[in-house]
Motif scaffolding. Structure first.
Motif, mmCIF file in Angstrom:
data_model
loop_
_atom_site.group_PDB
_atom_site.id
_atom_site.type_symbol
_atom_site.label_atom_id
_atom_site.label_comp_id
_atom_site.label_asym_id
_atom_site.label_seq_id
_atom_site.Cartn_x
_atom_site.Cartn_y
_atom_site.Cartn_z
ATOM 1 N N SER A 143 0.941 -1.363 0.029
ATOM 2 C CA SER A 143 0.030 0.148 -0.053
ATOM 3 C C SER A 143 0.895 1.288 -0.044
ATOM 4 O O SER A 143 1.864 1.388 0.763
ATOM 5 C CB SER A 143 -0.818 -0.137 1.272
ATOM 6 N N PRO A 144 0.811 2.102 -0.880
ATOM 7 C CA PRO A 144 1.305 3.384 -0.848
ATOM 8 C C PRO A 144 0.974 4.366 0.147
ATOM 9 O O PRO A 144 -0.112 4.160 0.615
ATOM 10 C CB PRO A 144 1.018 3.922 -2.292
ATOM 11 N N PRO A 145 1.807 5.163 0.620
ATOM 12 C CA PRO A 145 1.305 6.084 1.894
ATOM 13 C C PRO A 145 0.237 6.766 1.593
ATOM 14 O O PRO A 145 -0.632 6.846 2.625
ATOM 15 C CB PRO A 145 2.644 6.952 1.971
ATOM 16 N N GLY A 146 -0.203 7.440 0.676
ATOM 17 C CA GLY A 146 -1.475 8.138 0.182
ATOM 18 C C GLY A 146 -2.689 7.360 0.372
ATOM 19 O O GLY A 146 -3.625 7.579 0.861
ATOM 20 N N LEU A 147 -2.586 6.103 -0.219
ATOM 21 C CA LEU A 147 -3.766 5.108 -0.106
ATOM 22 C C LEU A 147 -4.044 4.913 1.318
ATOM 23 O O LEU A 147 -5.136 4.739 1.900
ATOM 24 C CB LEU A 147 -3.363 3.764 -1.164
ATOM 25 N N ALA A 148 -3.007 4.426 2.147
ATOM 26 C CA ALA A 148 -3.125 3.975 3.392
ATOM 27 C C ALA A 148 -4.019 5.306 4.085
ATOM 28 O O ALA A 148 -4.587 4.918 5.028
ATOM 29 C CB ALA A 148 -1.773 3.978 4.104
ATOM 30 N N VAL A 156 -16.976 5.542 -4.628
ATOM 31 C CA VAL A 156 -15.496 5.169 -4.460
ATOM 32 C C VAL A 156 -15.466 5.058 -3.031
ATOM 33 O O VAL A 156 -14.749 4.125 -2.329
ATOM 34 C CB VAL A 156 -14.883 6.251 -4.851
ATOM 35 N N LEU A 157 -16.146 6.026 -2.017
ATOM 36 C CA LEU A 157 -16.007 5.754 -0.617
ATOM 37 C C LEU A 157 -16.565 4.450 -0.120
ATOM 38 O O LEU A 157 -16.110 3.685 0.782
ATOM 39 C CB LEU A 157 -16.886 7.032 0.039
ATOM 40 N N ALA A 158 -17.677 3.873 -0.620
ATOM 41 C CA ALA A 158 -18.197 2.942 -0.346
ATOM 42 C C ALA A 158 -17.378 1.486 -0.780
ATOM 43 O O ALA A 158 -17.324 0.341 0.233
ATOM 44 C CB ALA A 158 -19.394 2.595 -1.079
ATOM 45 N N GLY A 159 -16.417 1.536 -1.246
ATOM 46 C CA GLY A 159 -15.503 0.469 -1.439
ATOM 47 C C GLY A 159 -14.174 0.348 -0.605
ATOM 48 O O GLY A 159 -13.270 -0.595 -0.551
ATOM 49 N N ARG A 160 -13.912 1.357 0.197
ATOM 50 C CA ARG A 160 -12.883 1.439 1.321
ATOM 51 C C ARG A 160 -13.070 0.336 2.264
ATOM 52 O O ARG A 160 -14.094 0.002 2.644
ATOM 53 C CB ARG A 160 -12.829 2.803 2.007
ATOM 54 N N PRO A 161 -11.965 -0.192 2.802
ATOM 55 C CA PRO A 161 -10.532 0.100 2.505
ATOM 56 C C PRO A 161 -10.213 -0.662 1.149
ATOM 57 O O PRO A 161 -10.623 -1.647 0.879
ATOM 58 C CB PRO A 161 -9.495 -0.327 3.650
ATOM 59 N N TYR A 162 -9.190 -0.025 0.324
ATOM 60 C CA TYR A 162 -8.743 -0.646 -0.809
ATOM 61 C C TYR A 162 -7.178 -1.065 -0.527
ATOM 62 O O TYR A 162 -6.374 -0.508 0.311
ATOM 63 C CB TYR A 162 -8.448 0.562 -2.170
ATOM 64 N N HIS A 163 -7.094 -2.257 -1.048
ATOM 65 C CA HIS A 163 -5.596 -3.043 -0.850
ATOM 66 C C HIS A 163 -4.689 -2.514 -1.484
ATOM 67 O O HIS A 163 -3.551 -2.541 -1.205
ATOM 68 C CB HIS A 163 -6.002 -4.566 -1.152
ATOM 69 N N ASP A 164 -4.849 -2.016 -2.721
ATOM 70 C CA ASP A 164 -3.805 -1.261 -3.570
ATOM 71 C C ASP A 164 -4.503 -0.470 -4.509
ATOM 72 O O ASP A 164 -5.715 -0.342 -4.725
ATOM 73 C CB ASP A 164 -2.957 -2.579 -4.373
ATOM 74 N N ALA A 165 -3.482 0.393 -4.951
ATOM 75 C CA ALA A 165 -4.111 1.307 -6.169
ATOM 76 C C ALA A 165 -4.708 0.853 -7.201
ATOM 77 O O ALA A 165 -5.787 1.565 -7.600
ATOM 78 C CB ALA A 165 -2.696 2.241 -6.574
ATOM 79 N N ALA A 218 -2.817 8.566 -4.272
ATOM 80 C CA ALA A 218 -2.455 7.194 -3.739
ATOM 81 C C ALA A 218 -1.181 7.084 -3.222
ATOM 82 O O ALA A 218 -0.652 6.433 -2.285
ATOM 83 C CB ALA A 218 -2.721 5.886 -4.657
ATOM 84 N N VAL A 219 0.061 7.729 -4.048
ATOM 85 C CA VAL A 219 1.289 7.626 -3.824
ATOM 86 C C VAL A 219 2.064 8.786 -3.066
ATOM 87 O O VAL A 219 2.958 8.700 -2.713
ATOM 88 C CB VAL A 219 2.443 7.549 -4.967
ATOM 89 N N GLN A 220 1.000 9.730 -2.691
ATOM 90 C CA GLN A 220 1.316 11.047 -2.170
ATOM 91 C C GLN A 220 1.991 10.781 -0.861
ATOM 92 O O GLN A 220 1.144 10.167 0.173
ATOM 93 C CB GLN A 220 0.217 11.845 -1.987
ATOM 94 N N ALA A 221 3.218 11.234 -0.563
ATOM 95 C CA ALA A 221 3.855 11.014 0.886
ATOM 96 C C ALA A 221 3.245 12.158 1.814
ATOM 97 O O ALA A 221 2.665 13.229 1.344
ATOM 98 C CB ALA A 221 5.265 11.567 0.682
ATOM 99 N N PRO A 222 3.280 12.047 2.876
ATOM 100 C CA PRO A 222 2.710 12.815 3.998
ATOM 101 C C PRO A 222 3.520 14.213 3.988
ATOM 102 O O PRO A 222 4.731 14.198 3.572
ATOM 103 C CB PRO A 222 3.121 12.267 5.408
ATOM 104 N N ALA A 223 2.772 15.221 4.285
ATOM 105 C CA ALA A 223 3.282 16.547 4.147
ATOM 106 C C ALA A 223 4.766 16.705 4.981
ATOM 107 O O ALA A 223 4.807 15.835 6.139
ATOM 108 C CB ALA A 223 2.572 17.539 4.949
ATOM 109 N N GLY A 224 5.536 17.228 4.255
ATOM 110 C CA GLY A 224 6.909 17.183 4.855
ATOM 111 C C GLY A 224 7.838 16.444 4.318
ATOM 112 O O GLY A 224 9.029 16.425 4.677
#
Length: 177
Positions: free
Chosen positions: A5-10, A37-46, A165-171
């Motif tokens: 799981s990429p950080p943004g997806l998590a 899209v919300l109804a399908g959470r959690p997603y296992h991968d992108a 999905a791949v977005q890293a946390p701020a900073g």
């Protein structure tokens, strides 16, 4: 978060309903799409998230599709402060004035013919390619154009969701989608 799981997806999976909805609204302004899209959470991968998005776009009715299109500015005229659209429409940024004027005129003709903004997944396309797509699609029937439009919306949503999905946390040095 699983190892794949990429950080943004998590973060998206763990976000509260309101925060997740707000993130989706930045991607697509259709409430019906976001609900699906919300109804399908959690997603296992992108890829699972992208597949869910494609299915949600395919299910959009006319009103929901119009709501999604209303969130997109015309080609060549991104809204002030809309970095996402400006990045996606980068091919228009340095177009000569005559080409920009032609695209503006074609945009107007398209809106008059179909009753909505010309929607295209503009990422990576040149101003000439955007103009040529406008010319081609002006010849479509309303039914054919609706099919093309749905595919373009799915492509735009996929690109934007992939960035989320791949977005890293701020900073951590990764830009926001």
């Amino acid at each position: 978060m699983t190892a794949s799981s990429p950080p943004g997806l998590a973060r998206f999976n763990a976000a509260g309903q309101d925060a997740a909805r707000a993130a989706l609204h930045e991607i697509c302004t259709s409430t019906a799409w976001a609900d699906d899209v919300l109804a399908g959470r959690p997603y296992h991968d992108a890829e699972e998230l992208l597949t869910a998005s494609d299915a949600a776009v395919a299910r959009l009715g006319e009103a929901a599709l119009a709501e999604a299109m209303a969130g997109h500015p015309p080609i060549g005229r991104p809204r002030p402060g809309d970095a996402v659209s400006a990045r996606e429409q980068r091919g228009m940024a340095d177009a000569p004035a005559a080409l920009r004027a032609e695209v503006a005129a074609l945009n107007l003709a398209y809106q008059e013919r179909f009753g909505h903004v010309f929607l295209i997944c503009a990422t990576g396309l040149t101003a000439e390619q955007l103009r040529d797509a406008l010319r081609r699609r002006l010849g479509n029937t309303a039914e054919r154009e609706r099919e093309v439009l749905r595919g373009e919306l799915a492509g735009i949503n996929r690109l934007r969701l992939a960035r989320l999905a791949v977005q890293a946390p701020a900073g951590e040095g990764t830009a926001r989608p």
